[in-house]
Design an enzyme around this catalytic site. Structure first.
Site, PDB file in Angstrom:
ATOM      1  N   ASP A 306      55.290  -9.395  58.811  1.00 34.28           N
ATOM      2  CA  ASP A 306      54.550  -9.015  57.608  1.00 34.28           C
ATOM      3  C   ASP A 306      55.294  -9.511  56.366  1.00 34.28           C
ATOM      4  O   ASP A 306      55.407  -8.799  55.358  1.00 34.28           O
ATOM      5  CB  ASP A 306      54.321  -7.506  57.554  1.00 34.28           C
ATOM      6  N   HIS A 310      57.074 -11.209  46.681  1.00 33.19           N
ATOM      7  CA  HIS A 310      56.619 -10.898  45.332  1.00 33.19           C
ATOM      8  C   HIS A 310      57.657 -11.408  44.347  1.00 33.19           C
ATOM      9  O   HIS A 310      58.811 -11.667  44.709  1.00 33.19           O
ATOM     10  CB  HIS A 310      56.438  -9.390  45.141  1.00 33.19           C
TER      11      HIS A 310
END
Length: 432
Positions: A306, A310
């Site tokens: 996953d 960011h």
């Protein structure tokens, strides 16, 4: 270009065997002891190193197109190669969303041209990943999508999910579900419990996952779809999947490295807490132990990162406003190996870990990768499991540095990654 990987400790099923591997024309052409070296062969000395099938990650976010400040196809796949991954599954929460034949085909073309590893592309379940209209499952399958998912969002309406499962089953596509009931979330940020209270943020209760998972398993049984559970997290969720498998439901499941390695009690005070914020959130030690047991008994099929990069500015907004997600491609193998194979009272063996990160995810989705046998695609990874190193953001190839593992001392650095016979990553100083 042909290579001879000499004297590596090769992972063959449940065994470690010291041998050579010859790679030519994109395939494994020979395996054995003291293979002859031809004049055109380049030798990669692997004495003391572990050689594995190329790792396979069914769950990454490449952020491209639409959010290239976070990641690109190039940086994300290079990060995967740096972590020993030779195959990744790219989630569809990009802009524009790959939700029809043309957009899927276009993104697959870019993945092939710009990616450093093999990239299998997900299409979305609904148009624009929004409530309402389903994608044309036959069309996206024909365009090359290997599965469908609305990852990042749960399908809230049962009728929509039922119709989606019927369509995906007819098209022969696995449906990978992010299980999350928005009506039960109530603005939660971290696991509901003492740590969330101490940090002054609202909590997420276990039923957010399990209520929707129970619904989906019933629908999967009714439709016969291959239903894949993304990042299963709770002890109750593991038990639901175990019962469904026993009942003959066609369900597979993945677990992330961070949920195997961390609990909500590991979340620190201060600004670094944002690097422990992900969705689903870190849970309790009881849940963590259930995930480990689920891998060991076959309830959970594989490990997937996953990987969710960011920007630093986004993560600097604090726990309430910072986006969910952490990077994982470059730390997955080493952190898991260090804590869960090499560590004191470690529950896993090296060969188990490699299987859950290579052949098992490939088998779950029927992918022709993750094998280390003569004639197979020459996707291989080489790891140094003897010498420690410190995880540093400066060493990442990913544009995202949002990791809770920064500063950890670990074993299992990637020495080399070969994809289709091409050396796509080599640690500094490696000669070949």
């Amino acid at each position: 270009m042909s290579y001879i990987l000499q004297n590596g400790r090769v992972v063959l099923g449940k065994r470690l065997v010291t041998m050579d591997i010859r790679v030519a024309d994109g395939r494994i052409s020979a395996m054995g002891v003291h293979l002859p070296v031809g004049t055109e062969d380049r030798v990669l000395e692997c004495t003391g190193k572990v050689v594995t099938p190329g790792l396979v990650d069914l769950h990454v976010h490449l952020r491209d197109p639409g959010a290239t400040a976070k990641e690109t196809i190039g940086t994300g796949t290079m990060a995967a190669a740096h972590g020993g991954f030779t195959t990744v599954g790219a989630m569809p929460n990009v802009t524009p969303v790959p939700d029809d034949a043309d957009s899927v085909a276009a993104l697959r073309g870019r993945n092939c041209r710009e990616g450093h590893v093999r990239v299998y592309q997900y299409a979305s379940i609904t148009r624009n990943r929004a409530a309402g209209q389903l994608v044309d499952f036959d069309a996206v399958a024909q365009a090359g999508a290997f599965a469908v998912s609305n990852d990042g969002s749960g399908i809230q309406d049962a009728a929509t999910m039922y119709a989606a499962m019927r369509g995906a089953a007819k098209a022969g596509l696995p449906l990978a579900a992010h299980v999350e009931d928005d009506g039960l979330k109530n603005g939660g940020v971290l696991n509901a419990g003492p740590r969330a209270q101490a940090l002054g943020v609202p909590g997420v209760y276990h039923v957010v996952e399990t209520a929707q998972l129970a619904r989906d398993l019933a629908l999967a049984q009714a439709t016969g779809v291959h239903y894949h559970v993304c990042h299963v997290l709770t002890a109750t969720g593991v038990d639901l999947i175990r019962r469904a498998k026993a009942a003959g439901v066609n369900v597979t499941a993945e677990v992330t490295p961070h949920h195997l390695l961390l609990t909500d009690n590991d979340i620190p005070d201060g600004p670094d807490a944002v690097n422990y914020k992900m969705n689903p959130p870190l849970r309790t030690m009881r849940d963590q132990q259930a995930l480990i047991a689920g891998l060991l008994d076959g309830t959970i099929d594989c490990i997937a990162t996953d990987h969710a990069p960011h920007t630093a500015a986004e993560k600097a907004q604090g726990l309430l406003r910072a986006p969910n997600g952490i990077v994982g491609s470059e730390t997955a193998f080493s952190t898991l190996y260090t804590r869960l194979v090499r560590g004191q009272d470690a529950p896993f063996t090296l060969t188990q870990l490699v299987r859950w990160m290579s052949s098992a995810p490939a088998a779950a989705f029927g992918l022709p990768v993750g094998q280390l046998v003569p004639g197979a695609a020459a996707d291989l990874s080489v790891f140094d499991v003897e010498h420690p190193y410190t995880v540093k953001a400066a060493d990442f190839y990913s544009r995202g540095h949002n990791s809770p593992f920064l500063g950890w001392t670990v074993y299992g650095a990637t020495v080399a990654t070969i994809v289709a016979g091409k050396l796509v990553y080599a640690r500094e100083g490696v000669q070949a």
